[in-house]
Design an enzyme around this catalytic site. Structure first.
Site, short mmCIF file in Angstrom:
data_model
loop_
_atom_site.label_atom_id
_atom_site.label_comp_id
_atom_site.label_asym_id
_atom_site.label_seq_id
_atom_site.Cartn_x
_atom_site.Cartn_y
_atom_site.Cartn_z
N GLU A 1 -22.99 2.19 32.41
CA GLU A 1 -22.52 2.59 31.08
C GLU A 1 -21.06 3.04 31.21
OE1 GLU A 1 -23.58 2.19 27.95
OE2 GLU A 1 -21.59 3.02 27.66
N CYS B 1 -19.93 -6.22 34.29
CA CYS B 1 -20.43 -5.66 33.03
C CYS B 1 -19.68 -4.36 32.67
CB CYS B 1 -21.94 -5.49 33.10
SG CYS B 1 -22.69 -5.40 31.47
N HIS C 1 -24.34 -9.80 35.77
CA HIS C 1 -24.70 -8.99 36.95
C HIS C 1 -25.20 -9.84 38.12
CE1 HIS C 1 -24.92 -5.00 34.90
NE2 HIS C 1 -25.25 -5.70 33.85
N GLU D 1 -25.34 -9.07 41.07
CA GLU D 1 -26.01 -8.18 42.03
C GLU D 1 -27.51 -8.06 41.76
OE1 GLU D 1 -24.08 -7.31 39.58
OE2 GLU D 1 -24.72 -5.45 38.63
N1 GLN Z 1 -22.86 -1.77 27.40
C1 GLN Z 1 -22.52 -1.13 28.63
C2 GLN Z 1 -21.18 -0.41 28.52
O1 GLN Z 1 -20.58 -0.38 27.49
C3 GLN Z 1 -22.46 -2.12 29.77
C4 GLN Z 1 -23.84 -2.60 30.10
C5 GLN Z 1 -24.02 -2.99 31.53
O2 GLN Z 1 -23.24 -2.66 32.42
N2 GLN Z 1 -25.12 -3.65 31.78
O3 GLN Z 1 -20.73 0.13 29.48
#
Ligand code: GLN
Length: 195
Positions: free
Chosen positions: A50, A81, A175, A177
């Site tokens: 996040e 991400c 991702h 990973e």
């Molecule tokens: N939506 C998340 C963010 O804003 C990212 C999601 C993720 O890393 N799977 O950080």
């Protein structure tokens, strides 16, 4: 460089999965939580998780400026991400107080593919990575709205940019990973070796 030492930013997110993937791609992988540890690594992964929380913790732990300096000075860095959001010079749909490390001249839109229930998997062809597409795992994933002239677009999904590289900074919306396919990590390890 024989075996590079690659740190995984361990403030929040799927740190362990990146440590495993990097080790499988023949790097020495270690978690990084303190600014001093940035001096001991040849490359850095910023994991999924996040980005608002990561931003907040980076500020709390005094890591934001050291990260910015190290990336600006050429530390090879790979963001997945939330990590892609962290290496973006600009973001859309972030929190008002959200900061990024930067490193890629691009505008990234958070949660662009939708919320958790809109997570999905899709085959993604990545320029420079052979032997067929990778399985892209997208979880509340961002996409890249636009890139500057120095940025290479490595992959798109349904017309949206999902993998980019500028110099020694790499980012994917998805991702690798989480899949057990270590080709993207191997690609990054080779970037680090060449840097
Ligand atoms: N939506 C998340 C963010 O804003 C990212 C999601 C993720 O890393 N799977 O950080």
């Amino acid at each position: 460089m024989s075996t590079p030492v690659i740190g995984v930013l361990a403030l929040q997110g799927d740190v362990r999965e990146h440590l495993v993937a990097l080790a499988a791609a023949d790097a020495v992988a270690r978690p990084v939580r303190r600014a001093e540890e940035l001096a001991e690594i040849d490359g850095l992964v910023i994991p999924g998780g996040e980005s608002t929380t990561m931003s907040k913790l980076a500020i709390t732990f005094g890591l934001l400026e050291p990260l910015r300096e190290r990336v600006r000075a050429g530390l090879p860095t790979y963001g997945t991400c939330a990590g892609m959001i962290m290496v973006a010079d600009k973001i859309l749909d972030g929190r008002d107080d959200q900061e990024t490390v930067g490193g890629i001249d691009m505008i990234v839109r958070r949660n662009a593919f939708g919320r958790q229930n809109e997570s999905f998997e899709a085959a993604v062809d990545i320029a420079g990575i052979g032997s067929g597409p990778v399985e892209g795992v997208f979880i509340r994933a961002p996409w890249v709205e636009s890139v500057g002239g120095e940025v290479d677009v490595l992959a798109t999904h349904q017309g949206h940019i999902v993998a980019v590289r500028q110099g020694d900074v790499l980012a994917t919306s998805f991702h690798p990973e989480l899949t057990g396919d270590h080709r993207v990590h191997r690609f990054f390890v080779e970037m680090v070796q060449r840097a």
